[in-house]
Design a protein around this motif. Structure first.
Motif, mmCIF file in Angstrom:
data_model
loop_
_atom_site.group_PDB
_atom_site.id
_atom_site.type_symbol
_atom_site.label_atom_id
_atom_site.label_comp_id
_atom_site.label_asym_id
_atom_site.label_seq_id
_atom_site.Cartn_x
_atom_site.Cartn_y
_atom_site.Cartn_z
ATOM 1 N N PHE B 51 45.808 38.458 55.170
ATOM 2 C CA PHE B 51 47.072 38.573 55.914
ATOM 3 C C PHE B 51 47.432 37.678 54.546
ATOM 4 O O PHE B 51 48.109 36.795 55.214
ATOM 5 C CB PHE B 51 47.095 38.084 57.030
ATOM 6 C CG PHE B 51 45.181 37.448 56.374
ATOM 7 C CD1 PHE B 51 44.922 36.275 57.040
ATOM 8 C CD2 PHE B 51 43.866 38.065 57.466
ATOM 9 C CE1 PHE B 51 44.119 36.030 56.896
ATOM 10 C CE2 PHE B 51 42.830 37.899 58.078
ATOM 11 C CZ PHE B 51 42.660 35.973 57.737
ATOM 12 N N TYR B 52 47.204 36.825 53.199
ATOM 13 C CA TYR B 52 47.537 36.097 53.272
ATOM 14 C C TYR B 52 48.604 36.389 52.310
ATOM 15 O O TYR B 52 49.712 35.253 51.134
ATOM 16 C CB TYR B 52 46.584 35.062 51.638
ATOM 17 C CG TYR B 52 45.796 36.065 50.532
ATOM 18 C CD1 TYR B 52 46.176 35.729 49.789
ATOM 19 C CD2 TYR B 52 44.449 36.589 51.514
ATOM 20 C CE1 TYR B 52 46.047 36.924 48.680
ATOM 21 C CE2 TYR B 52 44.080 37.558 50.317
ATOM 22 C CZ TYR B 52 44.330 37.348 48.849
ATOM 23 O OH TYR B 52 44.176 37.980 47.998
ATOM 24 N N VAL B 53 48.954 37.604 52.418
ATOM 25 C CA VAL B 53 50.336 38.233 51.180
ATOM 26 C C VAL B 53 51.195 39.432 52.130
ATOM 27 O O VAL B 53 50.160 39.834 53.649
ATOM 28 C CB VAL B 53 50.320 38.985 49.991
ATOM 29 C CG1 VAL B 53 49.555 38.320 48.722
ATOM 30 C CG2 VAL B 53 48.794 40.557 50.423
ATOM 31 N N ARG B 70 50.254 45.518 50.380
ATOM 32 C CA ARG B 70 49.934 45.544 49.064
ATOM 33 C C ARG B 70 49.416 46.419 48.482
ATOM 34 O O ARG B 70 48.375 46.603 48.946
ATOM 35 C CB ARG B 70 49.300 44.108 48.823
ATOM 36 C CG ARG B 70 49.186 43.556 47.207
ATOM 37 C CD ARG B 70 48.035 42.061 47.423
ATOM 38 N NE ARG B 70 47.758 41.939 46.029
ATOM 39 C CZ ARG B 70 46.845 40.714 45.595
ATOM 40 N NH1 ARG B 70 46.543 39.968 47.093
ATOM 41 N NH2 ARG B 70 46.464 40.534 44.391
ATOM 42 N N MET B 72 46.740 46.668 46.608
ATOM 43 C CA MET B 72 45.608 46.587 46.435
ATOM 44 C C MET B 72 44.842 46.799 47.866
ATOM 45 O O MET B 72 43.636 47.072 47.811
ATOM 46 C CB MET B 72 45.167 45.333 46.057
ATOM 47 C CG MET B 72 43.937 44.776 45.807
ATOM 48 S SD MET B 72 44.010 43.261 45.096
ATOM 49 C CE MET B 72 44.354 42.974 43.419
ATOM 50 N N ASP B 73 45.575 46.871 48.832
ATOM 51 C CA ASP B 73 44.836 46.994 49.587
ATOM 52 C C ASP B 73 45.896 48.126 50.682
ATOM 53 O O ASP B 73 45.044 48.086 51.393
ATOM 54 C CB ASP B 73 45.621 45.702 50.540
ATOM 55 C CG ASP B 73 45.320 44.585 50.358
ATOM 56 O OD1 ASP B 73 43.698 43.941 49.948
ATOM 57 O OD2 ASP B 73 46.132 43.394 50.936
ATOM 58 N N ASN B 75 43.809 50.840 49.406
ATOM 59 C CA ASN B 75 43.079 51.967 51.004
ATOM 60 C C ASN B 75 42.214 50.664 51.784
ATOM 61 O O ASN B 75 41.099 51.575 52.633
ATOM 62 C CB ASN B 75 42.210 51.188 49.041
ATOM 63 C CG ASN B 75 41.779 52.521 47.672
ATOM 64 O OD1 ASN B 75 42.055 53.535 48.415
ATOM 65 N ND2 ASN B 75 41.543 52.203 46.522
ATOM 66 N N GLY B 76 42.267 49.147 51.724
ATOM 67 C CA GLY B 76 41.788 49.003 52.990
ATOM 68 C C GLY B 76 42.020 49.573 54.157
ATOM 69 O O GLY B 76 40.878 50.091 55.059
ATOM 70 N N GLU B 93 52.141 45.858 42.848
ATOM 71 C CA GLU B 93 51.275 44.778 42.605
ATOM 72 C C GLU B 93 52.244 43.193 42.201
ATOM 73 O O GLU B 93 52.081 41.992 42.366
ATOM 74 C CB GLU B 93 50.123 44.402 41.949
ATOM 75 C CG GLU B 93 48.486 44.719 42.465
ATOM 76 C CD GLU B 93 48.116 44.584 43.054
ATOM 77 O OE1 GLU B 93 48.246 43.085 43.549
ATOM 78 O OE2 GLU B 93 47.834 45.072 44.273
ATOM 79 N N GLU B 94 53.153 43.835 41.749
ATOM 80 C CA GLU B 94 54.042 42.894 40.322
ATOM 81 C C GLU B 94 55.586 41.777 41.757
ATOM 82 O O GLU B 94 55.584 40.857 41.762
ATOM 83 C CB GLU B 94 54.793 43.265 39.758
ATOM 84 C CG GLU B 94 55.633 43.996 40.629
ATOM 85 C CD GLU B 94 55.175 46.036 39.576
ATOM 86 O OE1 GLU B 94 54.121 45.794 39.820
ATOM 87 O OE2 GLU B 94 56.090 46.543 39.621
ATOM 88 N N TYR B 95 55.604 42.195 42.872
ATOM 89 C CA TYR B 95 55.824 41.617 44.026
ATOM 90 C C TYR B 95 54.258 39.968 44.470
ATOM 91 O O TYR B 95 55.432 39.816 45.402
ATOM 92 C CB TYR B 95 55.681 41.938 45.274
ATOM 93 C CG TYR B 95 57.188 43.031 45.234
ATOM 94 C CD1 TYR B 95 59.047 43.427 45.922
ATOM 95 C CD2 TYR B 95 56.775 44.262 44.395
ATOM 96 C CE1 TYR B 95 59.982 43.435 45.084
ATOM 97 C CE2 TYR B 95 58.288 45.831 44.457
ATOM 98 C CZ TYR B 95 59.422 45.567 44.726
ATOM 99 O OH TYR B 95 60.483 45.751 44.444
ATOM 100 N N VAL B 96 53.327 40.447 43.954
ATOM 101 C CA VAL B 96 52.474 39.330 44.935
ATOM 102 C C VAL B 96 52.746 38.192 44.275
ATOM 103 O O VAL B 96 52.917 37.873 43.526
ATOM 104 C CB VAL B 96 51.241 39.581 44.458
ATOM 105 C CG1 VAL B 96 50.006 38.580 45.481
ATOM 106 C CG2 VAL B 96 50.917 41.264 45.459
ATOM 107 N N GLN B 97 53.270 36.923 44.586
ATOM 108 C CA GLN B 97 52.756 35.660 44.858
ATOM 109 C C GLN B 97 54.146 35.703 43.503
ATOM 110 O O GLN B 97 54.005 34.770 42.565
ATOM 111 C CB GLN B 97 51.169 34.710 44.487
ATOM 112 C CG GLN B 97 50.864 35.069 45.594
ATOM 113 C CD GLN B 97 49.810 33.983 46.445
ATOM 114 O OE1 GLN B 97 48.872 33.978 44.834
ATOM 115 N NE2 GLN B 97 49.021 34.244 47.600
#
Lengths: 394, 394
Positions: B51-53, B70, B72-73, B75-76, B93-97
């Motif tokens: 939840f930090y993204v 995201r 990366m998440d 699969n979670g 992933e390139e959208y992250v922060q």
């Protein structure tokens, strides 16, 4: 009532304020309203689990900062910030989680009282705990102010660490090592995962030597087997199993400063594809540490890692690290630089990163990472000192 | 890849979705974008420290919800949600922060693809992790949509707990009792506070019987002496001292469900004013428990407490409790009802609250609280069973 034990010298807080004011000046901001709890603490020392309600620190060019928050938390501010008591101001309890009032209306009224009703005010539109509704309430109540986005303005000032901060991170690193040692020792087939996590958190808070442990900004993440294809799962009560890898992503924390450290443990005999990935990840880490020199770019580190992984046939997506230091939940990153190819930030001595080229594949995951410090010259220093490999227990 | 162990039955998730859709219909909302991690988990089972993204769940009237987050998440999500894999969608992933892209632009493009570009879309403008900038990026990218505030819409559906949920909270209550027992046992003059917290967290995660412990949405708060005038301080490495009271505000957590419990321990001989306050707080708790009956109002509980405290000359400010259940950091409250005089919410069987008439005075604090369940008739049930008083060690 004054602060009971400030973590840093007054000189250090002055340095931080000076940097922040210079950045405000450059951005043409007359007042900066800081809501990210990490930024609040970095500027003032404020420390408390009160970030679930609106609160903030107002930074001004020529006066000490003002802490603003819930009435109930005023005493907590008086106990933890370096400013005089007249720089702590609160809103009444009836604003808290009310369906009819919003705390930001109180802030707007105070800003108007302080003759900032027509000022150019920076707000952290994309930092934690600054909600869309709070922003609407603030802008709606201050129609003559120019409210501009200052996301990350303070975060960017935090990138290069002072000696005082690096000393804290070294203490956190000792705690990280202790947590990882305990995990490697205690994880066995059949042991319930939550029992191992319970001991890891105990290690984290007991700390080492003179360093008592603070709560990490992220709880331990340690998925096993196919769950390790997902980086951000926490734990449950199922036992560890033979034939599975578990990575653990943890950080020791000393007075809110973090030094994340991840290692992976395989119970049994690792498959060949994991062993090849391990070798490539280690090669990538070594190449990245060598590239993490002052004057190089953040992107250079990412390229070094990705090249090494590509030679092993692994297409690594996403960034391979982010800056670290003082943090509150939900993230221990600083949310400024990203170690990704397109990032052209120049590395400087004193910058600290979690160098984190994790691999999350279809049915397993592998994390071997380091918290690093950019030195005055040469390759980066790793803050922790533990073998850089996948561990295996038969 | 499917969910590995859903906490609740499919019937329970259907019930939750049905209630939420009815509330959407009443609010004239065609699609609801839910970002509060507690609401995401309540609706779908999603569980991960991501939840930090930016991430969220899109609730639609006639199709299963969509999990968006995201890359990366993803699969979670596949490992934890009840929906089929085609209801999990991710951003790169390139959208992250990133300093140049915002994940909400990806969401906006997907909403347009799903023919919701001109829909009436509800967003949680004042729930956690929905930032002002994210809102601006979403509204700016969907000029033809009507984006309306649906803060708390899902939270309000969560108020009355199902039997399955109450069973989880009873397990959490057993853990809370264990934590409090350990604190009362281990706190002694001279013992460093962080060592006691380390053991308390270990107790919390080891759990009891078949209930493994999950991380609480708030870390232990246990200020001592004058620090206890501030409710939300956590801990440090200083020792407990004679002549001081320490309150501990903790919660056991089972699969994200909480049962907070606070008690106070005085080392030495308590002063008369604390003893008087203790008697008044206990009387207030008893009066409040009696008032916490179905058909009464939230405000009735607050009035019962304040009247009892007023008779002892104590002017209690602020609310005396809030709803509890499933939560993620930074808060274990549900942020809907408040037990305060002006709140006219009618109490219903199955509602659960942290009944919390804490007192924070100029130089000490006193917390004696209960997690309560509104019964079918009569006074509320306390989920924990521990003596309702200030403890004293000579």
């Amino acid at each position: 009532m004054g602060p009971s034990q400030l973590p840093f010298s007054r000189h250090e807080y002055s340095r931080r304020l000076r940097k922040t004011r210079a950045a405000m000046d450059e951005a043409g901001i007359e007042a900066l309203f800081v809501t990210d709890p990490s930024n609040m603490a970095w500027l003032t020392g404020y420390d408390g689990w009160s970030f679930y309600v609106p609160q903030g620190v107002l930074v001004l060019p020529d006066q000490d900062p003002v802490w603003w928050g819930r009435a109930m938390d005023g005493n907590g501010a008086l106990r933890t910030v370096w400013m005089e008591s007249d720089r702590v101001t609160v809103y009444a309890e009836e604003y808290v989680q009310s369906t009819v009032r919003h705390p930001m209306q109180d802030l707007a009224a105070k800003l108007a009282d302080w003759e900032l009703g027509s000022a150019r005010i920076g707000v952290e539109m994309d930092n934690y705990y600054y909600s869309a509704k709070g922003h609407a309430a603030l802008t709606g109540s201050l129609p003559n102010a120019t409210i501009t986005d200052a996301t990350g303005l303070v975060n960017w000032q935090r990138g290069v660490k002072s000696d005082e901060e690096i000393a804290f991170m070294r203490k956190a690193a000792r705690i990280s090592e202790k947590i990882v040692d305990g995990l490697l020792d205690r994880i066995e087939p059949g042991v319930p995962k939550h029992e191992v996590v319970a001991d890891a958190l105990r290690d984290a808070i007991r700390g080492t030597g003179d360093a008592w442990g603070d709560y990490p900004a992220i709880m331990p993440m340690l998925p096993s087997g196919i769950d390790a294809s997902a980086p951000h799962l926490t734990w449950d009560g199922r036992p560890f199993a033979s034939g599975e890898a578990t990575f653990f992503e943890i950080a020791g924390c000393y007075r809110r400063y973090h030094a994340p450290l991840c290692r992976t443990l395989f119970l049994g005999t690792p498959p060949d594809d994991m062993l090849r990935a391990e070798a490539a990840q280690i090669e990538g880490l070594e190449a990245g540490l060598d590239a993490a020199r002052p004057g190089n770019l953040a992107g250079d580190v990412a390229r070094a890692v990705k090249d090494a992984l590509a030679r092993a046939g692994i297409d690594k997506r996403g960034r391979v690290g982010y800056p670290i230091g003082l943090s509150y939940p939900p993230d221990w990153g600083e949310r400024t630089v990203s170690l990704r190819e397109e990032d052209e930030t120049v590395l400087e001595p004193g910058m600290t990163f979690h160098f984190m080229p994790g691999l999350w594949m279809d049915d397993w995951g592998l994390e071997i990472t380091e918290s690093i410090l950019i030195r005055d010259s040469g390759p980066a220093e790793t803050l922790c000192n533990r073998p850089r490999r996948m561990f295996v227990k038969p």
